[in-house]
Scaffold this active site. Structure first.
Site, PDB file in Angstrom:
ATOM      1  N   GLU A 279       0.809  -1.231   0.000  1.00  0.00           N
ATOM      2  CA  GLU A 279       0.000   0.000   0.000  1.00  0.00           C
ATOM      3  C   GLU A 279       0.840   1.279   0.000  1.00  0.00           C
ATOM      4  O   GLU A 279       0.581   2.200   0.783  1.00  0.00           O
ATOM      5  CB  GLU A 279      -0.974  -0.008   1.192  1.00  0.00           C
ATOM      6  CG  GLU A 279      -1.950  -1.172   1.140  1.00  0.00           C
ATOM      7  CD  GLU A 279      -2.778  -1.341   2.411  1.00  0.00           C
ATOM      8  OE1 GLU A 279      -2.796  -0.433   3.256  1.00  0.00           O
ATOM      9  OE2 GLU A 279      -3.423  -2.398   2.563  1.00  0.00           O
TER      10      GLU A 279
ATOM     11  N   ASN B  98       2.304  -5.309  -3.119  1.00  0.00           N
ATOM     12  CA  ASN B  98       0.905  -5.613  -2.783  1.00  0.00           C
ATOM     13  C   ASN B  98       0.114  -4.317  -2.596  1.00  0.00           C
ATOM     14  O   ASN B  98       0.602  -3.368  -1.986  1.00  0.00           O
ATOM     15  CB  ASN B  98       0.881  -6.412  -1.466  1.00  0.00           C
ATOM     16  CG  ASN B  98      -0.444  -7.097  -1.208  1.00  0.00           C
ATOM     17  OD1 ASN B  98      -0.937  -7.830  -2.060  1.00  0.00           O
ATOM     18  ND2 ASN B  98      -1.011  -6.893  -0.024  1.00  0.00           N
TER      19      ASN B  98
ATOM     20  N   HIS C  62     -10.436  -6.556  -1.748  1.00  0.00           N
ATOM     21  CA  HIS C  62     -11.491  -6.459  -0.731  1.00  0.00           C
ATOM     22  C   HIS C  62     -12.706  -5.838  -1.435  1.00  0.00           C
ATOM     23  O   HIS C  62     -12.731  -4.635  -1.690  1.00  0.00           O
ATOM     24  CB  HIS C  62     -11.039  -5.562   0.432  1.00  0.00           C
ATOM     25  CG  HIS C  62      -9.913  -6.158   1.225  1.00  0.00           C
ATOM     26  ND1 HIS C  62     -10.078  -7.242   2.049  1.00  0.00           N
ATOM     27  CD2 HIS C  62      -8.607  -5.820   1.303  1.00  0.00           C
ATOM     28  CE1 HIS C  62      -8.920  -7.561   2.613  1.00  0.00           C
ATOM     29  NE2 HIS C  62      -8.014  -6.712   2.178  1.00  0.00           N
TER      30      HIS C  62
ATOM     31  N   GLU D 172      -6.018 -10.877  -0.969  1.00  0.00           N
ATOM     32  CA  GLU D 172      -6.819 -10.632   0.247  1.00  0.00           C
ATOM     33  C   GLU D 172      -8.314 -10.640  -0.070  1.00  0.00           C
ATOM     34  O   GLU D 172      -9.083  -9.837   0.469  1.00  0.00           O
ATOM     35  CB  GLU D 172      -6.418  -9.293   0.890  1.00  0.00           C
ATOM     36  CG  GLU D 172      -4.933  -9.212   1.217  1.00  0.00           C
ATOM     37  CD  GLU D 172      -4.535  -7.947   1.964  1.00  0.00           C
ATOM     38  OE1 GLU D 172      -5.407  -7.226   2.483  1.00  0.00           O
ATOM     39  OE2 GLU D 172      -3.322  -7.666   2.015  1.00  0.00           O
TER      40      GLU D 172
ATOM     41  N   ASP E 107     -12.067 -10.831  -0.184  1.00  0.00           N
ATOM     42  CA  ASP E 107     -13.291 -11.036   0.590  1.00  0.00           C
ATOM     43  C   ASP E 107     -14.371 -10.149  -0.003  1.00  0.00           C
ATOM     44  O   ASP E 107     -14.076  -9.211  -0.745  1.00  0.00           O
ATOM     45  CB  ASP E 107     -13.108 -10.826   2.109  1.00  0.00           C
ATOM     46  CG  ASP E 107     -12.482  -9.515   2.502  1.00  0.00           C
ATOM     47  OD1 ASP E 107     -12.530  -8.555   1.709  1.00  0.00           O
ATOM     48  OD2 ASP E 107     -11.948  -9.424   3.636  1.00  0.00           O
TER      49      ASP E 107
END
Ligand code: G3I
Length: 357
Positions: free
Chosen positions: A153, A203, A239, A268, A270
């Site tokens: 990030e 990432n 996400h 990641e 979800d």
């Protein structure tokens, strides 16, 4: 089993499971074998002693990533002290169950210990501290962690396309603040020195579609590849919020990154849903969620360079979404709070079982 008992079991299952589905004969992990896709999940070692947590994890996944315990505040609690105990627990579990391990993360602006953030170090000192951290942590897991999120990030949300202002870049930074992404480059070179075999990833959040942030990352990765900076892949967190994923744009993005010769991993995944006070989502939202999982898996499978799909946890019992949304969102994962598979599980498993086109 007597028929009365049988009926009782069926009724009890229906009552307990709600919208859950039953387990297929072939697990997610087994279904992924045909395509070679890695199927991972984030884990918290504190739960490994829970039988259903551990058995579901071992049965369904062939890759794990510690959700929090490789971050600075846990692994580097004092300037001269490292604590690998929780990371090692995950590593032991993975070894026993023949799972690969991703490492997350070496350079981030969050979850850093106070000794670091309040230490008022000079750039020279910070560079030494960061180099020592990267080399010690990567060195400890050399040959064991196959892929690292080296930097996480680094690009900003508020100023899309621009680098975030952080302790590592410019507050005060490691001395390369005026040189664009060169502080990131330095981190990748240190990680590569510590384990030349490990795959090194950048990432990022909210960069899975084509947008100003992913444009900036694309430019960085292309530059790194052209100049031989050791970067092997890009992690898109994924996400998914608001029950919407722009699949066409995600596909175009994966296409352009893999064309650079780097791997893409979904790191990641979800899909957060609105939940009621009991933490339950609406059945129709669970179906929408399943469709999003299916579409994302299909997009990844369409590109041989997309090598892993990893969910950010696997049971709704333990997901970061609830505590980070005042419990208004949740139910984001493949298994419900009782470890029963949800429609999203079936959708992902079927997509993965279908293999690459
Ligand atoms: O360590 C304390 C513990 O001592 C205390 O008892 C407990 C009580 O709540 O809190 C613990 O700290 C928690 C920490 O994770 C370690 O488990 C924090 O409350 C919690 O807010 C923190 O959340 C993590 C978050 O990163 C931090 O920003 C989530 O578990 C984790 O899922 C989340 O993961 C991030 C990725 O690293 C990067 N991408 C986004 C993703 C979701 O935010």
């Amino acid at each position: 089993m007597k028929w009365t008992t049988h009926i009782f079991v069926l009724m009890a299952s229906a009552l307990c499971l709600g919208s859950a589905t039953s387990l297929p004969e072939q697990s997610l992990r087994e279904a992924s074998q045909a395509s070679g896709l890695l199927i991972g999940t984030a884990v918290r070692p504190a739960h490994l002693s829970e039988t259903e947590y551990a058995s579901t994890l071992a049965r369904e996944f062939n890759m794990v990533e510690p959700e929090d315990v490789l971050k600075w505040e846990t692994i580097h609690p004092e300037r001269q002290a490292f604590d690998f105990s929780q990371g090692d627990q995950v590593m032991d579990f993975a070894t026993r169950h023949n799972m690969k391990v991703r490492g997350h993360t070496l350079v981030w602006h969050q979850q850093n210990p106070k000794w670091l953030t309040e230490g008022k170090y000079t750039s020279t000192e910070l560079a030494q501290i960061l180099e020592q951290h990267i080399k010690t942590v990567v060195g400890h897991y050399r040959g064991k962690i196959f892929a690292w999120d080296v930097v996480n990030e680094a690009f900003d949300e508020l100023h899309p396309g621009e680098l975030r202002s952080t302790i590592w870049r410019d507050q005060p930074g490691i001395g390369l603040a005026t040189n664009g992404t060169s502080y990131i480059e330095r981190c990748f070179r240190w990680a590569h020195e510590a384990d030349p075999q490990a795959l090194l990833f950048y990432n990022e959040a909210e960069a899975e579609a084509v947008n100003p942030k992913s444009d900036a990352i694309y430019a960085m990765v292309r530059d790194f590849r052209q100049r031989g900076v050791p970067i092997d892949g890009v992690g898109f967190q994924m996400h998914v919020a608001h029950q919407h994923a722009d699949v066409a744009s995600i596909s175009a993005n994966i296409k352009r990154f893999t064309a650079l010769g780097v791997q893409v991993q979904i790191t990641e995944l979800d899909v957060a849903l609105p939940v009621n006070a009991q933490g339950n989502a609406r059945p129709e939202d669970l179906q929408l969620q399943a469709d999003i999982y299916r579409q994302i898996a299909s997009v990844c499978l369409a590109y041989p360079g997309c090598t892993a799909i990893q969910t950010w946890g696997f049971t709704d019992k333990y997901s970061w979404i609830g505590s980070h949304s005042k419990q208004t969102q949740g139910a984001a994962l493949l298994f419900d709070r009782n470890y029963q598979p949800k429609p999203a599980y079936d959708a992902l498993r079927n997509a993965v079982a279908a293999g690459r086109p």
